[in-house]
Enzyme design. Structure first.
Site, PDB file in Angstrom:
ATOM      1  N   GLY A 244       0.820  -1.065   0.020  1.00 32.72           N
ATOM      2  CA  GLY A 244      -0.026  -0.029  -0.223  1.00 32.72           C
ATOM      3  C   GLY A 244       0.922   1.186   0.064  1.00 32.72           C
ATOM      4  O   GLY A 244       0.724   2.090  -0.948  1.00 32.72           O
ATOM      5  N   GLY A 471       0.916  -7.252   3.336  1.00 36.95           N
ATOM      6  CA  GLY A 471       2.232  -8.126   3.185  1.00 36.95           C
ATOM      7  C   GLY A 471       3.216  -7.954   4.128  1.00 36.95           C
ATOM      8  O   GLY A 471       4.257  -8.332   3.930  1.00 36.95           O
ATOM      9  N   ILE A 590      10.676  -6.171  19.338  1.00 36.59           N
ATOM     10  CA  ILE A 590      10.564  -6.528  18.062  1.00 36.59           C
ATOM     11  C   ILE A 590       9.607  -7.795  18.126  1.00 36.59           C
ATOM     12  O   ILE A 590      10.113  -8.875  18.703  1.00 36.59           O
ATOM     13  CB  ILE A 590      11.954  -6.941  17.322  1.00 36.59           C
ATOM     14  CG1 ILE A 590      12.783  -5.573  17.157  1.00 36.59           C
ATOM     15  CG2 ILE A 590      11.743  -7.700  16.171  1.00 36.59           C
ATOM     16  CD1 ILE A 590      12.302  -4.796  16.244  1.00 36.59           C
ATOM     17  N   THR A 595       9.634 -10.806  10.120  1.00 38.92           N
ATOM     18  CA  THR A 595       8.843  -9.915   9.465  1.00 38.92           C
ATOM     19  C   THR A 595       9.306  -8.534   9.876  1.00 38.92           C
ATOM     20  O   THR A 595       9.129  -7.574   8.878  1.00 38.92           O
ATOM     21  CB  THR A 595       7.349 -10.000   9.946  1.00 38.92           C
ATOM     22  OG1 THR A 595       7.279 -10.163  11.589  1.00 38.92           O
ATOM     23  CG2 THR A 595       6.673 -11.300   9.759  1.00 38.92           C
ATOM     24  N   GLN A 599      10.381  -5.871   6.984  1.00 36.53           N
ATOM     25  CA  GLN A 599       9.876  -4.465   6.910  1.00 36.53           C
ATOM     26  C   GLN A 599      11.140  -3.441   6.649  1.00 36.53           C
ATOM     27  O   GLN A 599      10.836  -2.554   6.058  1.00 36.53           O
ATOM     28  CB  GLN A 599       8.986  -4.035   8.099  1.00 36.53           C
ATOM     29  CG  GLN A 599       7.749  -4.653   8.252  1.00 36.53           C
ATOM     30  CD  GLN A 599       6.806  -3.719   7.345  1.00 36.53           C
ATOM     31  OE1 GLN A 599       6.670  -4.023   6.054  1.00 36.53           O
ATOM     32  NE2 GLN A 599       5.983  -2.889   7.817  1.00 36.53           N
ATOM     33  N   GLU A 666       8.015   2.635   8.370  1.00 37.83           N
ATOM     34  CA  GLU A 666       8.369   3.696   7.573  1.00 37.83           C
ATOM     35  C   GLU A 666       9.711   4.240   7.906  1.00 37.83           C
ATOM     36  O   GLU A 666      10.346   4.903   6.980  1.00 37.83           O
ATOM     37  CB  GLU A 666       7.284   4.974   7.674  1.00 37.83           C
ATOM     38  CG  GLU A 666       5.963   4.622   6.825  1.00 37.83           C
ATOM     39  CD  GLU A 666       4.826   5.283   7.222  1.00 37.83           C
ATOM     40  OE1 GLU A 666       4.519   6.457   6.680  1.00 37.83           O
ATOM     41  OE2 GLU A 666       4.256   4.849   8.390  1.00 37.83           O
TER      42      GLU A 666
HETATM   43 MO1  MOS Z   1       1.978   4.959   5.164  1.00 38.35          MO
HETATM   44  S1  MOS Z   1       2.301   6.518   3.980  1.00 38.35           S
HETATM   45  O1  MOS Z   1       1.280   6.086   6.526  1.00 38.35           O
HETATM   46  O2  MOS Z   1       0.710   4.012   4.806  1.00 38.35           O
END
Ligand code: MOS
Length: 711
Positions: A244, A471, A590, A595, A599, A666
């Site tokens: 996404g 995912g 963690i 996973t 990420q 992120e």
């Molecule tokens: Mo992320 S840009 O907060 O889906």
């Protein structure tokens, strides 16, 4: 200088399943192709739609010539603003699709052909002629645009501008200063699963929508009122999502189009699959951003002034004010600080959240500027950062909950071999110049809210929460967390996520999924055990919600990290290759190292891709993204990515929730282009401040240098 790590106050959490390296529970389904994405849900006798899109950048629709399209065999109906279902008002103008005969940007959806096959729909759509009253469009970024304005708020609710002390005076007095412009282009999310949807309209019974959503519950809350439906009349199903990165965070025009088309042919379901080209106009992007950074330091290498002035594009249809100034306000302290945000309104499609909106562009520029200032001060860039590690959050004046940036930098330096780093342009092998660079990373806590219901049935605990798995491993890690919260083996957990009618859970976005959802699960589990004990009766249930404590509100809460990159730069072609990379993170507990690592390296890969490849070319004569496919919009391929090394310092942060897990989705992308730019500088003494770092920019920099560096 080092952060104090507080002991969790009342944390009764004992990890058993949490912390285990557990392969994804949905792995077998994924590799056998049986985990259904939005387009793959079986429905009876579907019709197919293909969008009709604008070929002008701005204007009014005077009429449609549909004759040729209607004559195509298999065409059932053609949807336009003239026959579309009337939507209710909404906050997002982007969702008011086909309500007026207006064109706001090139590529905007103006209707759809509904047909028996996708091929008939596509062919017929190509035969639709639209007559426009065309108006001049304006898509060119200009820092002195006459309509430049200051937004009331930036995304995530911050103020557009901030002033602390006198940054300008501090800059004037500082013995060491830097002053430079930076820019980053329009970038596109480009998820593996294209945007697609199926909608079924069953009259009084309501509507079913299969869509790729980062939060089915949040989507229902936005879309049901738009359709004039009670929330329970809109069923959203989204169990598996193929990436996404923010583009599936809020619904966009294609989702509304599918709903409107299904209403026309009700009760027949309709299916939409966007072409890759259509993604470049209809599902959001990261806006083009320009910044000026000025930093000043005293003789001892202490920051005295930080000034960041940001100008970014926004769509005239829907404002999007990327929070590029946010990380600057909490990363480093200085007596004089200033940040400003200005928007240039253009006839462009609406921008949206793209992985680490704000932090990504902000830290890209700040962390290059920090490297420049370190050099001006005659300090190693790590030492310079250590000297400027703040005691408290400089803006909020709150203590950091856990801030282990110093530890990330020092551990990373040791593991990466920073000590052997040479000066700029001192390491060469043939045509290749090698360099090392470092940059910090950060990503904030967002105050989340989720609910969870636990039902005991058939010997299993059914854990229900409208979470989403993009995912990322949410199916797995939420099962781990639920098992520990209930103190049972994972086999006793039946997780239920990915549906809008489950307890509302916010988004798989803002890197908050894990700490938000496990918080709600934790409290539902406590409530369940209190009400029903260790041996519950069949059918017993309990609910819980995310608890945001007062103590947590008194702390500044962020994930941190440090990126180390080694690059080689060709003196002949200007090509940059990343040869090694290590990132060390402070991301709290963690939940699952497998996973989590995935990420992190996903974020780092996206960061390398943004640093070296990704850039949309806008033909401003037409408002057209010229390279609107993967042949022209370059994304890193396997051969561009070296083995990425990831490490973390695992200190649970109690202020993020009962498990102490921080956000990891992120932070991996934040600062990566800065580490690479700094490595390029170390390799060849060329300072690059405009993304992406393509060979032409390297060669231009090399050409300006002294003879000694030339081939
Ligand atoms: Mo992320 S840009 O907060 O889906």
């Amino acid at each position: 200088m080092t952060a104090t790590v507080e002991k969790p106050a009342q944390n009764t959490f004992k990890a058993k399943s949490v912390g285990q390296d557990i392969p994804r529970l949905d792995g077998p389904q994924k590799v056998t192709g049986t985990a259904p994405y939005a387009y793959e849900h079986p429905v009876k006798n579907p019709a197919y739609i293909f969008p009709i899109v604008s070929t002008v950048g701005r204007g009014q629709i005077k009429g449609f010539d549909l004759k040729a399209a209607q004559a195509v065999e298999g065409v059932l109906d053609i949807l336009t603003h003239e026959n579309a279902y009337k939507l209710q008002p909404s906050r997002s103008a982007e969702l008011q699709l086909l309500q007026k005969p207006e064109v706001h940007y090139r590529g905007e959806i103006l209707g759809a052909v509904i047909a028996e096959t996708p091929h008939a729909a596509r062919h017929a759509a190509s035969l639709v002629r639209v007559e426009y009253d065309e108006q001049p469009q304006d898509t060119k970024f200009r820092p002195d645009h006459p309509e430049l304005y200051t937004p009331k708020k930036i995304n995530a609710g911050g103020e557009p501008d901030s002033h602390r002390g006198d940054a300008q005076a501090a800059l004037k007095d500082a013995p060491h200063t830097t002053d430079a412009p930076f820019s980053s282009p329009m970038q596109f999310h480009s998820a593996m699963e294209p945007h697609s949807a199926i909608a079924e309209w069953h009259g009084e019974e309501g509507v079913t929508l299969y869509d790729a959503s980062q939060g089915a519950g949040a989507w229902r809350a936005m879309l049901a009122p738009l359709l004039g439906l009670e929330p329970e009349k809109l069923r959203i199903v989204s169990p598996f999502v193929g990436g996404g990165f923010g583009s599936k965070g809020v619904p966009h025009a294609p989702t509304v189009l599918t709903l409107l088309a299904a209403q026309r042919v009700s009760p027949r379901p309709v299916k939409l699959m966007l072409t890759r080209q259509q993604h470049f106009f209809n599902v959001g992007y990261r806006p083009e951003i320009h910044q000026r950074f000025r930093l000043g330091a005293d003789a001892g290498g202490k920051l005295q002034a930080i000034a960041q002035n940001v100008t970014e594009t926004t769509s005239k249809l829907l404002e999007f004010a990327e929070q590029t100034v946010s990380p600057t306000r909490m990363m480093y302290a200085a007596p004089g600080r200033e940040t400003t945000t200005r928007l240039v309104p253009l006839d462009l499609p609406p921008a949206t959240f793209m992985r680490a909106p704000g932090e990504f562009p902000g830290m890209f520029a700040l962390e290059i500027a920090m490297d420049e200032l370190a050099e001006a001060c005659g300090l190693d860039p790590i030492e310079f950062r250590l000297r400027n590690e703040p005691e408290v959050d400089p803006e909020k004046k709150l203590p950091f909950s856990v801030r282990l940036l110093t530890a990330c930098l020092t551990r990373g330096a040791e593991k990466f071999g920073w000590e052997g780093r040479k000066g700029p342009a001192e390491r060469q092998e043939g045509e290749w110049l090698y360099g090392l660079g470092v940059a910090s990373a950060t990503y904030p806590h967002h105050k989340p809210q989720a609910g969870c219901k636990i039902v005991y049935q058939d010997g299993k605990y059914h854990v229900q929460i409208a979470a989403a798995d993009l995912g990322t491993g949410a199916w797995t890690i939420l099962s781990q967390a639920a098992a520990d919260a209930l103190d049972v083996p994972m086999d006793d957990i039946q997780l239920e996520i990915g549906q809008g009618d489950l307890p509302a859970a916010g988004l798989a976005g803002g890197s908050m999924g894990t700490y938000n959802w496990t918080n709600a699960i934790w409290h539902a589990a406590q409530a369940f055990r209190q009400a029903h004990g260790k041996k519950p009766a069949e059918g017993t249930e309990a609910e819980g919600r995310t608890v945001n404590t007062e103590e947590a509100a008194e702390h500044s809460k962020h994930t941190f990290g440090a990126h180390f990159a080694e690059v080689k730069v060709s003196r002949v072609t200007g090509e940059v290759r990343v040869t090694r990379m290590l990132s060390v993170f402070d991301a709290g507990r963690i939940v699952n190292p497998r996973t989590a690592r995935s990420q992190f390296i996903g974020g780092m890969t996206m960061g390398i891709s943004a640093a070296l490849h990704e850039e949309a070319y806008l033909d401003t004569r037409f408002g057209q993204v010229v390279n609107h496919d993967f042949a022209g919009y370059h994304i890193a391929a396997h051969a561009d990515i070296p083995a990425l090394d990831v490490d973390w310092i695992e200190v649970p942060d109690p202020h993020f929730g009962p498990l102490g897990a921080k956000g990891i989705g992120e932070v991996g992308i934040v600062g990566v282009p800065a580490a690479i730019s700094n490595a390029i500088y170390n390799a060849c003494a060329v300072r690059l401040r405009h993304l992406p770092f393509t060979p032409d920019k390297v060669l231009e920099g090399l050409a300006k240098q002294s003879e000694s560096l030339k081939v």
